[in-house]
Scaffold this active site. Sequence first.
Site, short mmCIF file in Angstrom:
data_model
loop_
_atom_site.label_atom_id
_atom_site.label_comp_id
_atom_site.label_asym_id
_atom_site.label_seq_id
_atom_site.Cartn_x
_atom_site.Cartn_y
_atom_site.Cartn_z
N CYS A 82 6.63 3.51 13.25
CA CYS A 82 6.36 2.09 13.70
C CYS A 82 7.64 1.59 14.58
O CYS A 82 7.21 0.67 15.42
CB CYS A 82 6.13 1.23 12.40
N HIS A 126 7.12 -5.94 15.58
CA HIS A 126 5.95 -4.85 14.94
C HIS A 126 5.40 -5.57 13.87
O HIS A 126 5.69 -6.47 13.10
CB HIS A 126 7.00 -3.78 14.19
N ASN A 148 -1.77 -3.02 10.91
CA ASN A 148 -0.80 -2.37 11.54
C ASN A 148 -1.01 -1.05 12.17
O ASN A 148 -1.85 -0.44 11.60
CB ASN A 148 0.12 -2.07 10.28
N1 ACO Z 1 -6.53 -5.05 -3.34
C1 ACO Z 1 -6.45 -5.46 -4.38
N2 ACO Z 1 -5.36 -5.30 -5.14
C2 ACO Z 1 -4.18 -4.53 -4.80
C3 ACO Z 1 -4.65 -3.82 -3.44
C4 ACO Z 1 -5.60 -4.19 -2.66
N3 ACO Z 1 -5.67 -3.78 -1.56
N4 ACO Z 1 -3.28 -3.14 -3.28
C5 ACO Z 1 -2.63 -3.40 -4.53
N5 ACO Z 1 -3.33 -4.21 -5.18
C6 ACO Z 1 -2.88 -4.51 -6.52
C7 ACO Z 1 -1.79 -3.70 -7.33
O1 ACO Z 1 -2.72 -2.69 -7.99
C8 ACO Z 1 -1.08 -4.39 -8.16
O2 ACO Z 1 -1.98 -4.73 -9.35
P1 ACO Z 1 -1.32 -4.79 -10.76
O3 ACO Z 1 -0.39 -6.26 -10.65
O4 ACO Z 1 -2.59 -5.19 -11.79
O5 ACO Z 1 -0.43 -3.48 -10.96
C9 ACO Z 1 -1.21 -5.96 -7.49
O6 ACO Z 1 -2.06 -5.90 -6.27
C10 ACO Z 1 0.41 -6.01 -6.59
O7 ACO Z 1 0.69 -4.99 -6.17
P2 ACO Z 1 2.05 -4.96 -5.06
O8 ACO Z 1 2.12 -3.41 -4.56
O9 ACO Z 1 3.09 -5.47 -6.35
O10 ACO Z 1 1.86 -6.08 -4.24
P3 ACO Z 1 2.89 -6.65 -3.20
O11 ACO Z 1 2.77 -7.93 -3.35
O12 ACO Z 1 4.16 -5.69 -3.21
O13 ACO Z 1 1.92 -6.30 -1.76
C11 ACO Z 1 2.33 -4.99 0.18
C12 ACO Z 1 1.79 -5.16 -1.53
C13 ACO Z 1 1.33 -5.90 0.83
C14 ACO Z 1 2.10 -3.44 0.49
C15 ACO Z 1 3.44 -5.41 0.17
O14 ACO Z 1 4.50 -4.75 -0.51
C16 ACO Z 1 4.14 -5.11 1.38
O15 ACO Z 1 3.88 -5.93 2.31
N6 ACO Z 1 4.98 -4.38 1.63
C17 ACO Z 1 5.49 -3.96 3.10
C18 ACO Z 1 4.92 -2.69 3.53
C19 ACO Z 1 4.42 -2.87 4.93
O16 ACO Z 1 3.91 -3.85 5.53
N7 ACO Z 1 4.19 -1.55 5.24
C20 ACO Z 1 3.33 -1.16 6.61
C21 ACO Z 1 4.03 -0.15 7.14
S1 ACO Z 1 5.62 -0.04 7.25
C22 ACO Z 1 5.89 -0.73 8.61
O17 ACO Z 1 5.31 -0.89 9.25
C23 ACO Z 1 7.34 -1.20 8.52
#
Ligand code: ACO
Length: 329
Positions: free
Chosen positions: A123, A256, A286
Amino acid sequence: MAQSNLYSRVIGTGSYLPADRVTNQDLADRLARQGVETSDEWIVARTGIHARHFAAPDQTTSELALHASRQAIEAAGIDPESIDLIIVATSTPDFVFPSTACLLQNKLGIKNGGAAFDIQAVCSGFAYAVATADSFIRGGMNRTALVVGAETFSRILDFNDRTTCVLFGDGAGAVILQASDEPGVLSSALHADGSHSSILCTPGNVNKGVIEGSAFLHMDGQAVFKLAVKVLEKVAVEALEKARLTAGDIDWLIPHQANIRIMESTAKKLHVPLERMVVTVGEHGNTSAASIPLALDVAVRDGRIKRGQHVLIEGVGGGFTWGASVIRY
Ligand code: ACO
């Protein structure tokens, strides 16, 4: 030998999104059919994404790059034969080799034998590509560069993994950078820390005709989130200091487009008002290396970004890699 009054300037931009626009609800419906549960509410609240575009089965990364490049060439008003450097930032190349940049050169019909290569910094790829092209131009090696970010991330998504497959989309963005006496790219900063390679990776390799490991994207979302917020602020400040500017001088912040929460957090830390940040993540998802040039082209074409304004681009991604450039448009 680099001349101190030689710069690279953006003289044209272009972008392309594949026709298949998939809303969160469309995706939730598709995933439900295979027993994977998600919802529009969850995706919007955690990421700010409402829709993304997916390439058609026969559409390759080089084809998306071709559409974006043609637009950028037209906007720049140049003869494609004057392009003596092509850099494509991608982590989803058409093939192991040849590079997507070479395929693109051929698709554009360019016969001049100029340099063409890919940059793989996930990215951060477009930030890496701009800094590289700028260095080549300021060093006198090249005069006119086509710099592209293009991805078909849908090909490496595991649609049984709801924690990743809802985040990404496909697309391409392109800029033409040309040598000029007028300031253009003012500064760049690039960094990497390979010790974090496992938190965001597609850990497959081709061996004896088969893929060993996994050809799907894997991510520790929370680890990525924490690291991204930390390094984005630092690298933006570094690029600003190199350009002898402050955040107050920045007309447009183009981060990004990974996640609205990461983007807003970075803008707040830098004290850049949210209305000066270009946001396309809601409609594009993304798109990895394509996200910054896509957002840049949108804001150039809708008239927000004007000649003479200062644009700060910054990216972070797998590797772990991160980088930023300050550009006088
Ligand atoms: N739909 C519904 N529920 C979901 C989904 C989904 N798509 N994905 C995860 N969940 C659930 C999980 O299973 C979890 O359930 P549980 O509490 O019963 O176990 C709950 O939602 C919370 O999951 P987390 O992984 O803790 O959610 P978080 O608040 O961390 O959000 C996310 C996840 C959006 C990926 C976040 O961590 C994030 O934004 N991270 C940054 C990563 C990113 O943006 N990456 C892009 C690529 S890297 C880059 O470009 C820099």
